[in-house]
Design an enzyme around this catalytic site. Sequence first.
Site, PDB file in Angstrom:
ATOM      1  N   LYS A  53       0.841  -1.199   0.000  1.00  0.00           N
ATOM      2  CA  LYS A  53       0.000   0.000   0.000  1.00  0.00           C
ATOM      3  C   LYS A  53       0.885   1.262   0.000  1.00  0.00           C
ATOM      4  O   LYS A  53       2.106   1.169   0.210  1.00  0.00           O
ATOM      5  CB  LYS A  53      -0.922  -0.066   1.216  1.00  0.00           C
ATOM      6  CG  LYS A  53      -1.950  -1.217   1.140  1.00  0.00           C
ATOM      7  CD  LYS A  53      -2.792  -1.295   2.411  1.00  0.00           C
ATOM      8  CE  LYS A  53      -3.889  -2.355   2.306  1.00  0.00           C
ATOM      9  NZ  LYS A  53      -4.696  -2.443   3.564  1.00  0.00           N
ATOM     10  N   TYR A 109     -12.399  -2.697  -3.320  1.00  0.00           N
ATOM     11  CA  TYR A 109     -12.944  -2.721  -1.952  1.00  0.00           C
ATOM     12  C   TYR A 109     -14.470  -2.607  -1.939  1.00  0.00           C
ATOM     13  O   TYR A 109     -15.047  -2.163  -0.944  1.00  0.00           O
ATOM     14  CB  TYR A 109     -12.314  -1.605  -1.115  1.00  0.00           C
ATOM     15  CG  TYR A 109     -10.905  -1.905  -0.628  1.00  0.00           C
ATOM     16  CD1 TYR A 109     -10.627  -3.048   0.140  1.00  0.00           C
ATOM     17  CD2 TYR A 109      -9.844  -1.044  -0.928  1.00  0.00           C
ATOM     18  CE1 TYR A 109      -9.334  -3.315   0.591  1.00  0.00           C
ATOM     19  CE2 TYR A 109      -8.550  -1.312  -0.469  1.00  0.00           C
ATOM     20  CZ  TYR A 109      -8.308  -2.453   0.295  1.00  0.00           C
ATOM     21  OH  TYR A 109      -7.030  -2.717   0.748  1.00  0.00           O
ATOM     22  N   PHE A 160     -15.151   3.483   7.598  1.00  0.00           N
ATOM     23  CA  PHE A 160     -13.780   3.786   7.169  1.00  0.00           C
ATOM     24  C   PHE A 160     -13.597   3.742   5.652  1.00  0.00           C
ATOM     25  O   PHE A 160     -12.505   4.020   5.144  1.00  0.00           O
ATOM     26  CB  PHE A 160     -12.792   2.809   7.827  1.00  0.00           C
ATOM     27  CG  PHE A 160     -13.069   1.353   7.529  1.00  0.00           C
ATOM     28  CD1 PHE A 160     -12.596   0.756   6.368  1.00  0.00           C
ATOM     29  CD2 PHE A 160     -13.821   0.576   8.416  1.00  0.00           C
ATOM     30  CE1 PHE A 160     -12.850  -0.582   6.086  1.00  0.00           C
ATOM     31  CE2 PHE A 160     -14.079  -0.764   8.134  1.00  0.00           C
ATOM     32  CZ  PHE A 160     -13.602  -1.344   6.969  1.00  0.00           C
ATOM     33  N   ARG A 167      -1.814 -14.752   3.860  1.00  0.00           N
ATOM     34  CA  ARG A 167      -2.537 -14.057   4.946  1.00  0.00           C
ATOM     35  C   ARG A 167      -1.812 -14.241   6.280  1.00  0.00           C
ATOM     36  O   ARG A 167      -1.777 -13.343   7.099  1.00  0.00           O
ATOM     37  CB  ARG A 167      -3.964 -14.591   5.058  1.00  0.00           C
ATOM     38  CG  ARG A 167      -4.843 -14.317   3.843  1.00  0.00           C
ATOM     39  CD  ARG A 167      -5.456 -12.953   3.814  1.00  0.00           C
ATOM     40  NE  ARG A 167      -6.450 -12.738   4.851  1.00  0.00           N
ATOM     41  CZ  ARG A 167      -7.198 -11.631   4.931  1.00  0.00           C
ATOM     42  NH1 ARG A 167      -7.055 -10.657   4.037  1.00  0.00           N
ATOM     43  NH2 ARG A 167      -8.075 -11.491   5.897  1.00  0.00           N
ATOM     44  N   THR A 194      -5.379  -7.811  10.539  1.00  0.00           N
ATOM     45  CA  THR A 194      -5.697  -6.502   9.955  1.00  0.00           C
ATOM     46  C   THR A 194      -5.193  -5.356  10.847  1.00  0.00           C
ATOM     47  O   THR A 194      -4.643  -4.381  10.347  1.00  0.00           O
ATOM     48  CB  THR A 194      -7.226  -6.393   9.756  1.00  0.00           C
ATOM     49  OG1 THR A 194      -7.660  -7.492   8.957  1.00  0.00           O
ATOM     50  CG2 THR A 194      -7.598  -5.093   9.068  1.00  0.00           C
ATOM     51  N   ARG A 238       2.733  -7.161   9.108  1.00  0.00           N
ATOM     52  CA  ARG A 238       2.082  -6.091   9.872  1.00  0.00           C
ATOM     53  C   ARG A 238       2.560  -6.073  11.321  1.00  0.00           C
ATOM     54  O   ARG A 238       2.696  -5.004  11.916  1.00  0.00           O
ATOM     55  CB  ARG A 238       0.558  -6.263   9.797  1.00  0.00           C
ATOM     56  CG  ARG A 238      -0.026  -5.906   8.423  1.00  0.00           C
ATOM     57  CD  ARG A 238      -1.479  -6.349   8.328  1.00  0.00           C
ATOM     58  NE  ARG A 238      -2.124  -5.919   7.096  1.00  0.00           N
ATOM     59  CZ  ARG A 238      -3.289  -6.415   6.666  1.00  0.00           C
ATOM     60  NH1 ARG A 238      -3.917  -7.356   7.369  1.00  0.00           N
ATOM     61  NH2 ARG A 238      -3.838  -5.973   5.541  1.00  0.00           N
ATOM     62  N   ASN A 267      -1.713  -0.173   7.335  1.00  0.00           N
ATOM     63  CA  ASN A 267      -1.204  -1.527   7.615  1.00  0.00           C
ATOM     64  C   ASN A 267      -0.377  -2.131   6.472  1.00  0.00           C
ATOM     65  O   ASN A 267      -0.229  -3.337   6.374  1.00  0.00           O
ATOM     66  CB  ASN A 267      -2.336  -2.446   8.085  1.00  0.00           C
ATOM     67  CG  ASN A 267      -3.437  -2.630   7.062  1.00  0.00           C
ATOM     68  OD1 ASN A 267      -3.315  -2.133   5.933  1.00  0.00           O
ATOM     69  ND2 ASN A 267      -4.490  -3.339   7.425  1.00  0.00           N
ATOM     70  N   HIS A 287      -1.755  -5.476   1.398  1.00  0.00           N
ATOM     71  CA  HIS A 287      -3.019  -6.183   1.161  1.00  0.00           C
ATOM     72  C   HIS A 287      -2.736  -7.606   0.710  1.00  0.00           C
ATOM     73  O   HIS A 287      -1.766  -7.845  -0.006  1.00  0.00           O
ATOM     74  CB  HIS A 287      -3.821  -5.484   0.057  1.00  0.00           C
ATOM     75  CG  HIS A 287      -4.961  -6.328  -0.458  1.00  0.00           C
ATOM     76  ND1 HIS A 287      -6.174  -6.395   0.177  1.00  0.00           N
ATOM     77  CD2 HIS A 287      -5.047  -7.184  -1.520  1.00  0.00           C
ATOM     78  CE1 HIS A 287      -6.962  -7.253  -0.472  1.00  0.00           C
ATOM     79  NE2 HIS A 287      -6.300  -7.741  -1.509  1.00  0.00           N
ATOM     80  N   GLU A 306      -9.049 -10.616  -7.987  1.00  0.00           N
ATOM     81  CA  GLU A 306      -8.221  -9.424  -7.807  1.00  0.00           C
ATOM     82  C   GLU A 306      -7.021  -9.418  -8.764  1.00  0.00           C
ATOM     83  O   GLU A 306      -6.647  -8.361  -9.276  1.00  0.00           O
ATOM     84  CB  GLU A 306      -7.759  -9.328  -6.342  1.00  0.00           C
ATOM     85  CG  GLU A 306      -8.928  -9.050  -5.406  1.00  0.00           C
ATOM     86  CD  GLU A 306      -8.583  -9.167  -3.919  1.00  0.00           C
ATOM     87  OE1 GLU A 306      -7.400  -9.384  -3.566  1.00  0.00           O
ATOM     88  OE2 GLU A 306      -9.518  -9.046  -3.095  1.00  0.00           O
TER      89      GLU A 306
END
Length: 160
Positions: A20, A60, A68, A96, A102, A113, A123, A126, A137
Site C-alpha cells: 500500500k 474494496y 472507514f 494471509r 488486519t 504487519r 497496515n 493487502h 483481484e
Amino acid sequence: SYASRKNLSEQVDQTYIMVKPDGVQRGLVGEIISRFERKGFKLTGLKLFQCPKELAEEHYKDLKGKPFYPTLIDYITSGPVVCMVWEGVGVVASARKLIGSTNPLQAEPGTIRGDLAVQTGRNVVHGSDSPENGRREAALWFKEGELCEWTPAQAPWLME
Ligand code: UDP
Ligand code: MG
C-alpha cells in the site's frame, strides 16, 4: 511428484498482494517482496502503479458503506502501490499468515504487519482472503499479458 503435479493448474492458487502507499513511502517494498520470495512462492506479476479511484472502489466494493470506506479509498489512492500476483499451492491462506492480522497491534511478531506497522489504517500491505478473490483481484489489477508464466529453477527443490 512435483513433475506430475506442476501442470494441474487447479491445484495452484493465485493471490493478489499489494504494498500500500504507506509501504512504498516508508521504503518497505523490498522487505515485503522478500518475505514472499523467501517463503518459496512464485511471482507472476509485479508493477508500481498509481491506483485510480474507480479501481480502488471496485477492489474494496464489499466494504462500501463501512465508516472507514472513504478514508480507505483516499489512502489506497494517495500514492503509488506495488501490485503483485504470487502463485503456489495454498498461497492465499499462507500469504494471509505472513501478512498478519488486519490491526497491526494485534498482528503477531514475525508477520509483516506485526513487524512493520502500528495502525489498521496504515497496515502497509493487502492480501486476498480466498482463492476465488485471489483470481478476481489478479484479473482486476493486471491486464492480459502482464502476468508471466514461468518455471522457477528452484521448483524441484521446493516441492518433492
Ligand atoms: N480498514 C480500516 N479500518 C477498519 C478496517 C479495515 O481502515 O476498521 C482498512 C485496512 O486498510 C484494511 C482494509 O480496510 O486492510 C480492508 O479491510 P479488511 O477487513 O478486508 O482487512 P484485510 O483483509 O486487509 O486484513
Ligand atoms: Mg480483506
